[in-house]
Design a protein around this motif. Sequence first.
Motif, PDB file in Angstrom:
ATOM      1  N   HIS A  90       0.817  -1.218   0.000  1.00  0.00           N
ATOM      2  CA  HIS A  90       0.000   0.000   0.000  1.00  0.00           C
ATOM      3  C   HIS A  90       0.852   1.269   0.000  1.00  0.00           C
ATOM      4  CE1 HIS A  90      -3.484   2.398   0.197  1.00  0.00           C
ATOM      5  NE2 HIS A  90      -3.437   2.687   1.480  1.00  0.00           N
ATOM      6  N   ASP A  92       0.243   4.423   0.568  1.00  0.00           N
ATOM      7  CA  ASP A  92       0.133   5.337   1.723  1.00  0.00           C
ATOM      8  C   ASP A  92       0.956   4.843   2.915  1.00  0.00           C
ATOM      9  OD1 ASP A  92      -1.547   7.122   0.418  1.00  0.00           O
ATOM     10  OD2 ASP A  92      -3.343   5.996   0.964  1.00  0.00           O
ATOM     11  N   ARG A  93       0.930   3.532   3.145  1.00  0.00           N
ATOM     12  CA  ARG A  93       1.726   2.992   4.272  1.00  0.00           C
ATOM     13  C   ARG A  93       3.215   3.137   3.979  1.00  0.00           C
ATOM     14  NH1 ARG A  93      -1.392  -0.786   7.986  1.00  0.00           N
ATOM     15  NH2 ARG A  93      -3.434  -1.012   7.017  1.00  0.00           N
ATOM     16  N   THR A  96       4.408   6.416   5.190  1.00  0.00           N
ATOM     17  CA  THR A  96       4.552   6.499   6.648  1.00  0.00           C
ATOM     18  C   THR A  96       5.734   5.665   7.144  1.00  0.00           C
ATOM     19  OG1 THR A  96       2.151   6.375   6.578  1.00  0.00           O
ATOM     20  CG2 THR A  96       3.137   6.423   8.751  1.00  0.00           C
ATOM     21  N   SER A 157       7.443   6.584  -5.426  1.00  0.00           N
ATOM     22  CA  SER A 157       7.045   6.457  -4.012  1.00  0.00           C
ATOM     23  C   SER A 157       7.964   5.412  -3.376  1.00  0.00           C
ATOM     24  CB  SER A 157       5.590   5.988  -3.904  1.00  0.00           C
ATOM     25  OG  SER A 157       5.493   4.614  -4.251  1.00  0.00           O
ATOM     26  N   GLU A 197      -8.144  -0.834   2.630  1.00  0.00           N
ATOM     27  CA  GLU A 197      -7.290   0.356   2.650  1.00  0.00           C
ATOM     28  C   GLU A 197      -7.179   0.892   1.230  1.00  0.00           C
ATOM     29  OE1 GLU A 197      -3.380  -1.048   3.820  1.00  0.00           O
ATOM     30  OE2 GLU A 197      -3.336  -2.476   2.175  1.00  0.00           O
ATOM     31  N   TYR A 216      -8.390  12.029  -2.717  1.00  0.00           N
ATOM     32  CA  TYR A 216      -7.132  12.776  -2.617  1.00  0.00           C
ATOM     33  C   TYR A 216      -7.053  13.843  -3.724  1.00  0.00           C
ATOM     34  CZ  TYR A 216      -5.375   8.868   0.308  1.00  0.00           C
ATOM     35  OH  TYR A 216      -5.181   7.912   1.276  1.00  0.00           O
ATOM     36  N   ARG A 290      -2.286  12.895  -1.631  1.00  0.00           N
ATOM     37  CA  ARG A 290      -1.190  11.992  -1.264  1.00  0.00           C
ATOM     38  C   ARG A 290       0.122  12.664  -1.665  1.00  0.00           C
ATOM     39  NH1 ARG A 290      -1.540   6.155  -4.103  1.00  0.00           N
ATOM     40  NH2 ARG A 290      -2.671   5.562  -2.235  1.00  0.00           N
ATOM     41  N   HIS A 293       1.838  12.194  -5.326  1.00  0.00           N
ATOM     42  CA  HIS A 293       0.788  11.370  -5.960  1.00  0.00           C
ATOM     43  C   HIS A 293       0.999  11.223  -7.474  1.00  0.00           C
ATOM     44  CE1 HIS A 293      -3.881  10.720  -5.925  1.00  0.00           C
ATOM     45  NE2 HIS A 293      -3.223   9.685  -6.414  1.00  0.00           N
ATOM     46  N   GLN A 349      -4.554   7.726   9.246  1.00  0.00           N
ATOM     47  CA  GLN A 349      -4.389   8.100   7.839  1.00  0.00           C
ATOM     48  C   GLN A 349      -5.301   9.264   7.450  1.00  0.00           C
ATOM     49  OE1 GLN A 349      -2.242   7.162   5.544  1.00  0.00           O
ATOM     50  NE2 GLN A 349      -3.248   8.223   3.838  1.00  0.00           N
ATOM     51  N   TYR A 350      -6.528   9.264   7.988  1.00  0.00           N
ATOM     52  CA  TYR A 350      -7.519  10.220   7.487  1.00  0.00           C
ATOM     53  C   TYR A 350      -7.913  11.312   8.477  1.00  0.00           C
ATOM     54  CZ  TYR A 350      -7.857   6.969   3.643  1.00  0.00           C
ATOM     55  OH  TYR A 350      -7.539   6.182   2.564  1.00  0.00           O
TER      56      TYR A 350
END
Length: 352
Positions: A90, A92-93, A96, A157, A197, A216, A290, A293, A349-350
């Motif tokens: 993922h 987004d993870r 992080t 990413s 997710e 996003y 994001r 992105h 996340q949100y």
Amino acid sequence: MTHLKRILITGGAGFIGSHTVRSFVRKYPQYKIINLDALTYAGNLANLRDVEDAENYQFIHGDIKDEDRIKEIFENYGITDVIHLAAESHVDRSITDPLAFLKTNILGTVNLLQAARSFWKEDLKRHLFYHVSTDEVYGSLGEEGLFKEDTSYDPKSPYSASKASSDHFVRAYANTYGLSIKISNCSNNYGPYQFPEKLIPLVINNIQQGQSLPIYGDGTNIRDWLYVEDHVSAIDVIFHRGNVGETYNVGGNQELQNIELVYLLCDIMDEVLGQLAGTARKLITYVEDRPGHDKRYAIDSSKLEKELNWKPSLLAPEGIRRTVLWYLDNAQWLEGVTTGAYRQYYKQQYQG
Ligand code: NAD
Ligand code: DAU
């Protein structure tokens, strides 16, 4: 029964992995399918209830980062081939926690390559290491053009950088040590058993809960969507008939802006839930973009179509409807994966 092949499928309890395991277990009783999965938050044995008792199936709880364990599995099971899907998946993870992606996607892949190289050294040509990768390694497209197999890598990413690196290691093992390899780079998958997710199941779940639908940026980013069983049929033909050493791009030729896709999901959900048209769309909320992105992904899969006669069988509106119906019919599965840890992730996340 002596099995013709003993195939190690990694990440077989995840989304695409579970569809791959199910298909191979059912279609090829002459093969033994050994599913190695660490059962991270994304792995779920409930995805495989319908094949778990099959004679030609074996689950192993283990981590591809564990070098000794991998060697032991090759030896104990006499692995003849690998289909490697295990990964942190993922984006987004990865923003992080990039290190987790480096460890699993790069080190984990190299561990498997090492074990394969050493265990198969007597006859490298008789065995295959098939690496399942992503179109994100090619970076981001502008309005025009498609990713081809010879498009330069330009990952943007931490997730795509880790997948790009793993692709390079797989090719390096072919070039340096003579390992027989194949790689496929696929576009965005969707369908049953996808962890919520990812955009499509997240939107389906949130509509059911009456929660906002986070879009996003301005929602104009484009992805090329492919029904998961079509990805599995591509993996099957590439595994069996693809040329050794080759890369194949896999895509659905189904480009949609995120907002177009979310509108489609909202309208299908309103219809199947018997809600007034427009109800679900009211939940759409534009949120912060994001970081970094990627704007657009789109795949040219003509090599796979021409050489191996593969084509997607289920296109977007139909596939999306089937997916929505699956999630509504499998409320228990969805409940099972949206408990405490998911709620905590969602909040972080949100809701910052
Ligand atoms: P997923 O996150 O649903 O599943 C990943 C699986 O790997 C899980 O079962 C998890 O438990 C397992 N896993 C994670 N770390 C592990 C480790 N260290 N050791 C053993 N198992 C581990 O992912 P997915 O969406 O099914 O993707 C599968 C593969 O396909 C990935 O390699 C991904 O990069 C690639 N891919 C995904 C898509 C997509 O749209 N989902 C598209 C193209 C390529
Ligand atoms: O292209 C293949 C890749 O597709 C795979 O390699 C990855 O494993 C897979 O996760 C997927 O990556 P994306 O980042 O494209 O998928 P995701 O579902 O996270 O997001 C799809 C698009 O929707 C993307 O442009 C970001 C946007 N999005 C996503 C979420 C989760 C939102 O607008 N809101 C959201 O809440």
